[in-house]
Design a protein around this motif. Structure first.
Motif, mmCIF file in Angstrom:
data_model
loop_
_atom_site.group_PDB
_atom_site.id
_atom_site.type_symbol
_atom_site.label_atom_id
_atom_site.label_comp_id
_atom_site.label_asym_id
_atom_site.label_seq_id
_atom_site.Cartn_x
_atom_site.Cartn_y
_atom_site.Cartn_z
ATOM 1 N N GLY A 325 -76.308 104.075 -3.240
ATOM 2 C CA GLY A 325 -77.338 104.163 -2.211
ATOM 3 C C GLY A 325 -78.737 104.434 -2.714
ATOM 4 O O GLY A 325 -79.656 104.577 -1.911
ATOM 5 N N PHE A 326 -78.938 104.485 -4.034
ATOM 6 C CA PHE A 326 -80.255 104.786 -4.595
ATOM 7 C C PHE A 326 -80.919 103.526 -5.146
ATOM 8 O O PHE A 326 -80.245 102.643 -5.695
ATOM 9 C CB PHE A 326 -80.151 105.827 -5.710
ATOM 10 C CG PHE A 326 -79.848 107.207 -5.217
ATOM 11 C CD1 PHE A 326 -80.865 108.044 -4.790
ATOM 12 C CD2 PHE A 326 -78.545 107.677 -5.164
ATOM 13 C CE1 PHE A 326 -80.587 109.319 -4.324
ATOM 14 C CE2 PHE A 326 -78.249 108.940 -4.695
ATOM 15 C CZ PHE A 326 -79.272 109.769 -4.276
ATOM 16 N N ARG A 328 -83.669 102.580 -7.925
ATOM 17 C CA ARG A 328 -84.314 103.167 -9.096
ATOM 18 C C ARG A 328 -85.334 102.210 -9.694
ATOM 19 O O ARG A 328 -85.159 100.991 -9.640
ATOM 20 C CB ARG A 328 -83.272 103.526 -10.161
ATOM 21 C CG ARG A 328 -82.268 104.594 -9.731
ATOM 22 C CD ARG A 328 -81.110 104.668 -10.717
ATOM 23 N NE ARG A 328 -80.218 105.793 -10.468
ATOM 24 C CZ ARG A 328 -79.207 105.763 -9.612
ATOM 25 N NH1 ARG A 328 -78.967 104.666 -8.909
ATOM 26 N NH2 ARG A 328 -78.425 106.819 -9.450
ATOM 27 N N CYS A 340 -86.877 107.535 -8.653
ATOM 28 C CA CYS A 340 -86.237 107.008 -7.450
ATOM 29 C C CYS A 340 -87.283 106.475 -6.483
ATOM 30 O O CYS A 340 -88.216 107.194 -6.112
ATOM 31 C CB CYS A 340 -85.399 108.095 -6.784
ATOM 32 S SG CYS A 340 -84.612 107.573 -5.249
ATOM 33 N N GLN A 343 -83.746 105.511 -0.931
ATOM 34 C CA GLN A 343 -82.298 105.653 -0.847
ATOM 35 C C GLN A 343 -81.813 105.406 0.584
ATOM 36 O O GLN A 343 -82.536 105.614 1.549
ATOM 37 C CB GLN A 343 -81.845 107.047 -1.303
ATOM 38 C CG GLN A 343 -82.245 108.184 -0.364
ATOM 39 C CD GLN A 343 -83.702 108.527 -0.424
ATOM 40 O OE1 GLN A 343 -84.304 108.476 -1.494
ATOM 41 N NE2 GLN A 343 -84.287 108.854 0.713
ATOM 42 N N HIS A 344 -80.590 104.929 0.670
ATOM 43 C CA HIS A 344 -79.791 104.916 1.895
ATOM 44 C C HIS A 344 -78.681 105.937 1.634
ATOM 45 O O HIS A 344 -77.739 105.646 0.884
ATOM 46 C CB HIS A 344 -79.204 103.535 2.176
ATOM 47 C CG HIS A 344 -80.229 102.488 2.482
ATOM 48 N ND1 HIS A 344 -80.450 102.022 3.758
ATOM 49 C CD2 HIS A 344 -81.110 101.826 1.686
ATOM 50 C CE1 HIS A 344 -81.399 101.109 3.731
ATOM 51 N NE2 HIS A 344 -81.815 100.969 2.475
ATOM 52 N N ALA A 403 -88.753 109.115 -0.706
ATOM 53 C CA ALA A 403 -87.642 109.150 -1.656
ATOM 54 C C ALA A 403 -87.152 110.568 -1.883
ATOM 55 O O ALA A 403 -87.950 111.482 -2.125
ATOM 56 C CB ALA A 403 -88.064 108.533 -2.987
#
Length: 437
Positions: A325-326, A328, A340, A343-344, A403
């Motif tokens: 879910g990240f 980068r 980062c 994200q989800h 983030a």
């Protein structure tokens, strides 16, 4: 009893005598005068109250008008750093940005395609049109270079071409592959490459509506396709753990790379065409030299569950999306995880895409949301060859306010403290180096 009353009672004075009558008349006049005075006083009081009420209304009237004007005055629209998240009815497998306008397209697992206009002004992002021409899951969408057409491929083995303005289906190739199509690349305005779940690569001339290359050299699905700057060599990433090389000019297969330790899930060209990177299912980025496709020149193990999608931002910086879910930001040579982007939380990411001006990155995940992230500062970022000590807690650096809970007040204090500690460590290392000299 008064003397006058006593006199009347004894008969000394006649009740109708002038003296008594004048006394009664005086009392009556006094009573009338007092009542008239009371009425006049009450009238004056009423007039004063009326005047006060009118004055009060006069003084309050402008205040009411001002308040009405303030209430009717429209508020200025709120400007956000990024467009608002878009909630979809199903998981979006794919997304793409328009090359010249603020439009983004999605394809979901139900086979539906949506186009949205996006804006940083709150409330102005809206759906333009939707299409349900695909019978099964839509796996890839891509805009033509002029932005007038939208290409899509599906699990139903078809290739569709739609008009961007109204969403009308213009061209349909119903059985383009023998297996479900998984990958799509627009080489130029006429040439399109597609790859399927069986490992077959086809290259189409859309002017003729037929494929001039139909090659099967992979043993498993083709996950991604890339092309060089000269648009002669096609590179494919496959679930059979190899990268394929195909020559479009000579219309032939060149070679397969050596087998890697995991499925290759994505492929991209970096460093002005001198390097090729492939993401993998075990979280490693494999690096190839151009014209050295047989074996990897380097590999970079990212602390991620997988590297499912790669989007180059500059010659050295790329964005990767993972099953954890990240999103980068990665620097290539020196190999560094910059931080980062977004994200989800707890949801695997299906795909990421970069906007036409490189200001936003959009991501779609299993939470049925399409999110936008600010990446405008990454294009000017440089990474030093000097390797700093890793943080003890292993947390990623936040590259945007959205983030990793970047709006949290305490997280800002933690980051400042960590930066100070890093600076102190760097100073200590510099002093030790100077001492050794």
């Amino acid at each position: 009893m008064t003397p006058q009353q006593m006199a009347v009672y004894t008969g000394c004075i006649n009740p109708e005598s002038p003296t008594l009558l004048s006394e009664k008349k005086r009392k009556k006049n006094n009573m009338a005068a007092s009542s008239e005075h009371a009425e006049r006083a009450s009238t004056v009081t009423d007039c004063e109250e009326t005047i006060k009420a009118e004055n009060t209304e006069d003084t309050e009237a402008p205040r009411t008008e001002d308040s009405d004007e303030d209430g009717d005055e429209p508020q200025e629209p709120k400007i956000r750093e990024t467009p608002e998240d878009i909630k979809l009815e199903a998981i979006a497998n794919t997304l793409a940005f328009h090359p010249t306008r603020d439009i983004v397209a999605f394809g979901d697992i139900d086979g539906d395609i949506y186009t949205y206009s996006y804006s940083c002004t709150e409330g102005e992002s809206k759906e333009l049109w939707s299409s349900g021409h695909h019978l099964k899951s839509c796996r890839e969408v891509a805009f033509s270079q002029d932005g007038e057409k939208l290409f899509s491929v599906s699990k139903d083995k078809s290739v569709h071409i739609m008009d961007v303005e109204v969403g009308k289906l213009e061209t349909r190739i119903p059985k383009a592959h023998a297996a479900p199509i998984n990958a799509l690349l627009l080489v130029d305005e006429n040439i399109v490459a597609t790859g399927d779940d069986g490992g077959t690569l086809k290259v189409w001339d859309m002017r003729k509506g037929s494929a001039f290359m139909d090659l099967k050299h992979h043993e498993d699905y083709i996950s991604g396709i890339a092309v060089d700057q000269a648009k002669r060599i096609l590179l494919t990433a496959s679930g059979d753990c190899t990268m394929g090389v195909f020559n479009m000019k000579r219309r032939r297969f060149e070679l397969l790379s050596e087998y890697q330790s995991g499925d290759l899930t994505s492929v991209a060209v970096m460093k002005r065409g001198r390097k090729v990177v492939c993401g993998s299912s075990e979280g490693t980025i494999y690096i190839f030299n151009w014209n050295g496709f047989g074996a990897t020149s380097d590999r970079f193990a990212v602390k991620a569950e997988s590297v499912d999608c790669i989007v180059p931002l500059t010659d050295s910086i790329m964005c990767i999306a993972s099953m954890d879910g990240f999103i980068r930001a990665i620097n290539l040579l020196p190999n560094r995880v910059i931080g980062c982007i977004g994200q989800h939380v707890g949801e695997p990411i299906e795909q990421i895409a970069r906007s036409r001006d490189s200001r936003f990155l959009a991501s779609s995940a299993h939470d049925q949301l399409v999110k936008f992230w600010d990446i405008s500062s990454l294009s000017s970022m440089t990474v030093s060859d000097y390797r700093k000590r890793k943080k003890k807690d292993g947390r990623l650096k936040s590259l945007s306010k959205k983030a990793l809970g970047g709006n949290d007040f305490f997280s800002g204090l933690v980051e400042e403290t960590e930066e100070k500690n890093e600076e102190e460590e760097d100073e200590e290392e510099d002093e030790s180096d100077s001492g050794s000299d």
